[in-house]
Write an enzyme that holds these catalytic residues in place. Structure first.
Site, PDB file in Angstrom:
ATOM      1  N   ASN A 127       4.348   2.241  -6.493  1.00  0.00           N
ATOM      2  CA  ASN A 127       4.986   2.453  -5.270  1.00  0.00           C
ATOM      3  C   ASN A 127       4.189   2.809  -4.031  1.00  0.00           C
ATOM      4  OD1 ASN A 127       6.702   3.398  -3.119  1.00  0.00           O
ATOM      5  ND2 ASN A 127       8.108   3.986  -4.425  1.00  0.00           N
ATOM      6  N   ASP A 128       3.462   3.803  -4.231  1.00  0.00           N
ATOM      7  CA  ASP A 128       2.507   4.441  -3.021  1.00  0.00           C
ATOM      8  C   ASP A 128       1.289   3.404  -2.873  1.00  0.00           C
ATOM      9  OD1 ASP A 128       4.215   6.737  -2.518  1.00  0.00           O
ATOM     10  OD2 ASP A 128       3.178   7.852  -4.246  1.00  0.00           O
TER      11      ASP A 128
END
Length: 453
Positions: free
Chosen positions: A378-379
């Site tokens: 994600n990040d």
């Protein structure tokens, strides 16, 4: 001479661990070196409590062996955190025993180094326990004092060091003074680590590991044990270098990691910062996009680890390659919950090392890539880090998957990443989400690929 040979073997073992192809051999060499060093210690003249030492090694070693055999790969970060904490705690305990046993007073240099090792070891112990609790999901929320948290931490650090150095210089500290010192040091480690979460956690684990090595090195000097000195300093130095490299990979100074952690709270107060809408794919759609691509890059993340999908992912990659698709794997330096987490999982599944690329090697290929398959990451693929100056992760180097022609993301749900920040990538026109457990979704994609021939 035995310590010298063990030290040489230990360093060579660490050196071998720097490459995936020789990492296992390096672990074995370093492990044998430690066993030899511990065995040589039993021949130290005037050594007491041999029975207790043997019993402690047998019980501790036995429990560690059983736990290591049973632990799931997804729980490795927790195990690393707890073992690291025990190392720091052991260094602090050595200092306590030596300071309490100083009947005639320790030399000033020895007393000061014992105190430094004690405070660093105690901070590593309590900080690692907090890190373990966070990684294991036992502490889910970031906690910090509503006002002046960093000021309290700074004052506590000054007070702890002041009391400790006073005790160390005295040479023969009282039991009450040492008790107060250790309580403050343990509280300091907990207060430093409790506010930290999100993408900062791998960096903190690496930093605490460096602390433990340094504490062990100091206590090696107190015990006049050259093996402990060398091993501790080598671990401390390598841990420090790794911490700096990871902080650089996130474009975040260490002081920001400790005193201005990413919590996602800033992003929550910026409504409307992400535009667009989420679009979904079924596994059959994903299979078709992958099958008719010329080049596919797979980006694994913690979601793949949680699902234990690495073997299925490699099976899918092999099917695509048999169909003429070029498949590569891209790993961000801080992917997962600890350094090298994704590399270990892919190696366990049998993915050849030459198919695994780091950020600098793969970023230039994304514009020529037909499909990027993001699995539980994600990040590290959030373009806000590159495009949004108000984002808490702005400036962090990311995998530029948004520059590929199409992006498919396998996610368990619509939740945000570990940092708590919304991912702009998921709202882009060329990005589609496949919701579900990564293992099950990839299995469905494999089944569809087999029907496509």
């Amino acid at each position: 001479m035995i310590y010298f040979l063990a030290t040489f073997a230990f360093i060579m073992g660490l050196r071998a661990m720097s490459a995936p192809a020789t990492a296992v051999q390096g672990m074995r060499i370093a492990g044998v070196a430690m066993v030899v060093a511990v065995g040589a210690t039993f021949f130290t003249p005037g050594l007491h409590n041999l029975g207790w030492m043997v019993a402690a090694i047998a019980v501790g070693g036995g429990l560690a062996w059983i736990w290591a055999r049973r632990v799931a790969m997804t729980e490795m970060p927790q195990m690393v955190a707890i073992y690291n904490g025990l190392g720091g705690g052991a260094a602090a305990a050595i200092a306590a025993v030596e300071l309490l046993g100083a009947q005639t007073g320790l030399p000033t240099s020895v007393g000061v180094l014992a105190i430094l090792g004690a405070v660093i070891g105690a901070v590593a112990f309590s900080g690692s326990l907090v890190a373990w609790a966070k990684l294991d999901g036992r502490v889910r929320k970031v906690w910090r004092l509503k006002r002046g948290h960093n000021d309290v931490v700074l004052l506590l650090a000054i007070l702890t060091l002041g009391i400790g150095l006073t005790l160390g210089v005295s040479g023969a500290p009282s039991a009450g003074g040492l008790l107060l010192f250790f309580v403050l040091a343990l509280a300091l480690g907990a207060l430093v680590t409790l506010p930290i979460g999100g993408a900062d956690m791998p960096v903190v684990i690496s930093l605490l590991n460096a602390f433990t090595g340094l504490a062990v090195g100091f206590e090696g000097y107190v015990l006049a044990n050259p093996m402990l000195i060398v091993a501790g300093i080598v671990v401390g130095a390598s841990g420090t270098l790794l911490t700096l490299l990871m902080a650089k990979a996130m474009n975040r100074p260490i002081r920001n990691v400790l005193f201005a952690p990413i919590t996602g709270e800033a992003a929550e107060h910026e409504p409307g910062s992400v535009t667009g809408r989420l679009k979904t794919y079924a596994p059959t759609d994903a299979a078709a996009a992958l099958r008719y691509a010329q080049q596919v890059v797979i980006v694994p993340g913690y979601g793949m680890a949680v699902a234990g999908a690495q073997h299925k992912v490699w099976e899918m990659a092999q099917l695509l390659e048999e169909a003429g698709v070029t498949v590569k794997f891209a790993i961000h330096p801080v992917a997962g919950r600890m350094p090298g987490h994704m590399n270990v999982l892919l190696a366990e599944a049998g993915v050849p090392y030459e198919k695994i690329f780091d950020l600098d090697e793969i970023n230039g290929e994304f514009p020529q890539t037909d499909v990027v398959l993001v699995i539980g990451a994600n990040d590290v693929v959030n373009p806000a880090a590159r495009t949004n100056p108000s984002s808490p992760i702005y400036g962090m180097p990311i995998l530029d998957v948004d520059r590929a022609r199409e992006v498919i993301v396998i996610k368990r749900g619509q939740g945000r990443g570990y940092s708590g920040i919304e991912n702009e990538l998921f709202y882009r026109d060329h990005c589609h989400l496949v919701y579900g457990n990564a293992h099950e979704v990839v299995a469905d994609i494999i089944a569809e690929l087999k029907t496509m021939g």
